[in-house]
Design an enzyme around this catalytic site. Structure first.
Site, short mmCIF file in Angstrom:
data_model
loop_
_atom_site.label_atom_id
_atom_site.label_comp_id
_atom_site.label_asym_id
_atom_site.label_seq_id
_atom_site.Cartn_x
_atom_site.Cartn_y
_atom_site.Cartn_z
N ASP A 10 0.81 -1.20 -0.05
CA ASP A 10 0.14 -0.17 -0.14
C ASP A 10 0.82 0.98 -0.05
O ASP A 10 2.03 1.19 0.09
CB ASP A 10 -0.59 -0.02 1.14
CG ASP A 10 -1.83 1.15 1.32
OD1 ASP A 10 -2.12 1.76 0.16
OD2 ASP A 10 -1.96 1.73 2.42
N SER A 11 0.24 2.35 -0.28
CA SER A 11 1.04 3.64 -0.15
C SER A 11 1.26 3.93 1.21
O SER A 11 2.19 5.03 1.56
CB SER A 11 0.23 4.75 -0.62
OG SER A 11 -0.94 4.83 0.07
N CYS A 73 -4.57 -0.99 -2.09
CA CYS A 73 -4.76 0.20 -2.23
C CYS A 73 -5.72 0.47 -3.43
O CYS A 73 -5.50 0.11 -4.29
CB CYS A 73 -3.43 0.85 -2.35
SG CYS A 73 -3.51 2.38 -2.71
N GLU A 151 -1.99 8.53 8.14
CA GLU A 151 -0.50 8.11 8.39
C GLU A 151 0.36 8.64 9.62
O GLU A 151 1.12 7.94 10.25
CB GLU A 151 0.20 8.86 7.08
CG GLU A 151 0.08 8.00 5.69
CD GLU A 151 0.66 6.91 5.68
OE1 GLU A 151 1.66 6.53 5.99
OE2 GLU A 151 -0.10 5.50 5.26
N CYS A 183 -10.71 3.62 0.28
CA CYS A 183 -9.77 3.90 0.23
C CYS A 183 -9.21 2.95 1.51
O CYS A 183 -9.81 3.01 2.45
CB CYS A 183 -9.11 5.26 0.53
SG CYS A 183 -7.49 5.50 1.36
N HIS A 185 -7.18 3.14 3.64
CA HIS A 185 -6.71 4.02 5.17
C HIS A 185 -8.21 4.33 5.82
O HIS A 185 -8.17 4.41 7.01
CB HIS A 185 -6.18 5.38 4.71
CG HIS A 185 -4.65 5.06 4.31
ND1 HIS A 185 -4.26 4.47 3.39
CD2 HIS A 185 -3.44 5.57 4.99
CE1 HIS A 185 -3.06 4.82 3.27
NE2 HIS A 185 -2.49 5.44 4.38
N1 DGL Z 1 -4.58 3.18 0.88
C1 DGL Z 1 -4.74 3.86 -0.41
C2 DGL Z 1 -6.00 3.72 -1.20
O1 DGL Z 1 -6.60 2.66 -0.86
C3 DGL Z 1 -4.19 5.43 -0.14
C4 DGL Z 1 -4.00 6.17 -1.41
C5 DGL Z 1 -3.04 7.36 -1.05
O2 DGL Z 1 -2.11 7.14 -0.74
O3 DGL Z 1 -3.60 8.39 -1.61
O4 DGL Z 1 -6.37 4.49 -2.03
#
Ligand code: DGL
Length: 262
Positions: A10-11, A73, A151, A183, A185
């Site tokens: 993931d990011s 993600c 984050e 998302c 997150h």
């Molecule tokens: N967890 C990522 C998602 O599901 C976050 C994306 C991001 O870093 O903007 O989209």
């Protein structure tokens, strides 16, 4: 082969919400999670930038011998998974906003979706919405600023609360009865969302479905780990290890979190 780990990226920390579902369903699988927090948020990047980051993450995980990659993600999935599947032989599991179940369950026929700009602007998101949301009005809302707050661990803060109030208002005013979290997150915001939303609005996210799909693909390919041992769970992040660790407290015994220059 079957003892090889599942690779999950993931990011940043958001994909741990998916890892938790996978771990619940497949506790015997070894897993390697990669949090590219240094490059978060992906949602503000171009499609090409997202693809390049996904390639880098995939190469890293394949270098560790992963037998399957979970793109945990929505932004990465909706912008890059088609290309990734063309570039690599390994199976990829992605995550997309759960528009289909929300559309099927909605009585008001108005559904809200909170996702990143990158997801909402992607072709894959639009084709899924076109295929599954006939007769449904979708109220799209970019969650700008939420990923960086999560984050930083600022989950139950006034800043996050105010941002959510602002983002929920147009959806509430439009009469949604389902809110799709687009998302990975955002599941960490569910307690706050429940406080802010009236009870008749149901929150939907896709984490469990991703875990089920992962199991299905492993079974289909004959690559489930047949061991009775509990898996080994390795987490890498390219920012502070403590940032990632706080999302994993009480998750499992054998968690190993390390910082990595990446
Ligand atoms: N967890 C990522 C998602 O599901 C976050 C994306 C991001 O870093 O903007 O989209």
């Amino acid at each position: 082969m079957n003892g090889q780990p599942l690779g999950i990226f993931d990011s940043g920390v958001g994909g741990t919400s998916i890892w938790k579902e996978i771990h619940k369903l497949l506790p015997h699988e070894n897993t390697i999670y990669l949090a590219d927090s240094k490059n978060a948020p992906y949602g503000e990047k171009s499609e090409e930038e997202i693809l390049q980051l996904c390639i880098k993450n995939t190469d890293f995980l394949l270098g560790k011998g992963c037998k399957l990659i979970v793109v945990a993600c929505n932004t990465a999935t909706t912008n890059a998974i088609d290309q990734l599947r063309k570039l690599y032989k390994v199976p990829f599991i992605g995550i997309e906003p759960a528009i289909k179940p929300a559309a099927l369950l909605s009585r008001s026929k108005i559904v809200g979706i909170l996702a990143t700009k990158g997801t909402l602007n992607s072709k894959l998101f639009h084709s899924t919405a076109d295929n599954h949301a006939h007769g449904i009005r979708i109220i799209e809302q970019e969650g700008t600023g939420l990923v960086p707050l999560i984050e930083e661990g600022k989950i139950d803060t006034e800043e996050t609360r105010q941002l959510l109030i602002k983002y929920l208002k147009p959806m509430r005013d439009a009469g949604i009865d389902h809110l799709v979290l687009g998302c990975t997150h955002y599941p960490y915001l569910i307690p706050l969302l429940k406080e802010l939303l009236p009870e008749h609005i149901t929150i939907i996210d896709s984490g469990e479905a991703v875990a089920r799909q992962t199991k299905f693909v492993l079974e289909k390919n004959g690559t489930l780990n047949g061991t009775k041992e509990i898996g080994r769970y390795i987490f890498y992040t390219n920012t502070e290890a403590s940032t990632l660790s706080r999302f994993l407290v009480d998750s499992a015994d054998k968690i190993e979190v390390s910082h990595l220059e990446f």
